[in-house]
Design a protein around this motif. Sequence first.
Motif, PDB file in Angstrom:
ATOM      1  N   GLU A  59      44.111  46.559  34.157  1.00  0.00           N
ATOM      2  CA  GLU A  59      43.594  45.263  34.598  1.00  0.00           C
ATOM      3  C   GLU A  59      44.542  44.577  35.580  1.00  0.00           C
ATOM      4  OE1 GLU A  59      44.940  44.622  30.210  1.00  0.00           O
ATOM      5  OE2 GLU A  59      44.089  46.228  31.460  1.00  0.00           O
ATOM      6  N   HIS A  60      45.839  44.819  35.417  1.00  0.00           N
ATOM      7  CA  HIS A  60      46.805  44.270  36.359  1.00  0.00           C
ATOM      8  C   HIS A  60      46.744  45.024  37.692  1.00  0.00           C
ATOM      9  CE1 HIS A  60      49.442  42.284  33.020  1.00  0.00           C
ATOM     10  NE2 HIS A  60      48.335  41.620  33.275  1.00  0.00           N
ATOM     11  N   ALA A  61      46.536  46.332  37.625  1.00  0.00           N
ATOM     12  CA  ALA A  61      46.400  47.122  38.859  1.00  0.00           C
ATOM     13  C   ALA A  61      45.194  46.635  39.655  1.00  0.00           C
ATOM     14  CB  ALA A  61      46.256  48.602  38.515  1.00  0.00           C
ATOM     15  N   GLU A  62      44.107  46.293  38.963  1.00  0.00           N
ATOM     16  CA  GLU A  62      42.905  45.818  39.653  1.00  0.00           C
ATOM     17  C   GLU A  62      43.151  44.496  40.368  1.00  0.00           C
ATOM     18  OE1 GLU A  62      40.164  45.758  36.439  1.00  0.00           O
ATOM     19  OE2 GLU A  62      39.702  47.911  36.552  1.00  0.00           O
ATOM     20  N   ILE A  63      43.916  43.600  39.718  1.00  0.00           N
ATOM     21  CA  ILE A  63      44.250  42.317  40.353  1.00  0.00           C
ATOM     22  C   ILE A  63      45.115  42.552  41.589  1.00  0.00           C
ATOM     23  CG2 ILE A  63      45.502  40.140  40.061  1.00  0.00           C
ATOM     24  CD1 ILE A  63      44.745  40.277  37.069  1.00  0.00           C
ATOM     25  N   ILE A  64      46.116  43.411  41.452  1.00  0.00           N
ATOM     26  CA  ILE A  64      47.012  43.709  42.577  1.00  0.00           C
ATOM     27  C   ILE A  64      46.225  44.291  43.750  1.00  0.00           C
ATOM     28  CG2 ILE A  64      48.863  45.272  43.316  1.00  0.00           C
ATOM     29  CD1 ILE A  64      50.040  44.901  40.456  1.00  0.00           C
ATOM     30  N   ASP A  65      45.353  45.226  43.467  1.00  0.00           N
ATOM     31  CA  ASP A  65      44.554  45.847  44.531  1.00  0.00           C
ATOM     32  C   ASP A  65      43.682  44.810  45.245  1.00  0.00           C
ATOM     33  OD1 ASP A  65      45.464  48.462  44.275  1.00  0.00           O
ATOM     34  OD2 ASP A  65      44.010  48.954  42.718  1.00  0.00           O
TER      35      ASP A  65
END
Length: 270
Positions: A59-65
């Motif tokens: 979920e953090h990777a999705e925000i960063i992307d």
Amino acid sequence: MLARESLDPSRSIWHFMAFHLRRYRKAHGMSGQALGDLLDCDRSTVSRYESNTLKLKREHAEIIDRVWNTDGMFTALVGFAERADEGNWLLELAELEARSSRLRMWESSVIPGLFQTPDYARAALSAGTAEDLEAALDRRLARQATVFGKTKPPRVTALLSWAAVSQIVGGPDVMRGQLTRLIELSELPFISIRIVEKNAGAHPGLDGPFVLLTVGDRDLAYTEAATRGCFLMDPFDVQEVAVRYDLMSDIAAPVGPSRALLEAELEKFT
């Protein structure tokens, strides 16, 4: 040496992600606190992501992307890393052991690798699927030297099943040397070895062996399966393993009686 300085992006996908997460953050002019605010987590979580002591959450990777407009790169990398069998779990374990200040372990069937004599290790490895026996043996002995050769070795508390010390591996001479080694280790001030006896009945350790490692300011867990190990870094998962360790500790024999059990086992081979 800072943990991030030991990252090698060519070693694994997780290393690659940790290395480039920091690089992207700096390229966007963000502090660790700012990224933590973006992800709704604290600064220390970002630091652990960037040092690979905590795996980046999807979920953090999705925000960063989304915010950094990376076309889903970090999300895809997390997916690849979760699915990949990279074959480097022993290397990662050795690195974490070398950096640890405390090791708590449970072993149900064999003597732990850190405690094995060369003869016992060779016999145990030869019964497995190692393609290069000598290379595997060298790696195991190197792990021992890295952990116990430090100026300040970690505090090690090991819970061993009666089966681990009774199972004959390599023959009587090998077992004589191995049991002697265990007794010697148990007399060192920074090592505690306790035995879970046969009459303990069913217990949480039947699920398999594990190690709890204290690295820096946090605990990590490592559990073993038939073909590879698995690292647990989420605090809730680690807490679950820690509870299992405490339950096992409650039923293990004290240090003195455990040493007596090892000595009695040694008598069978002398």
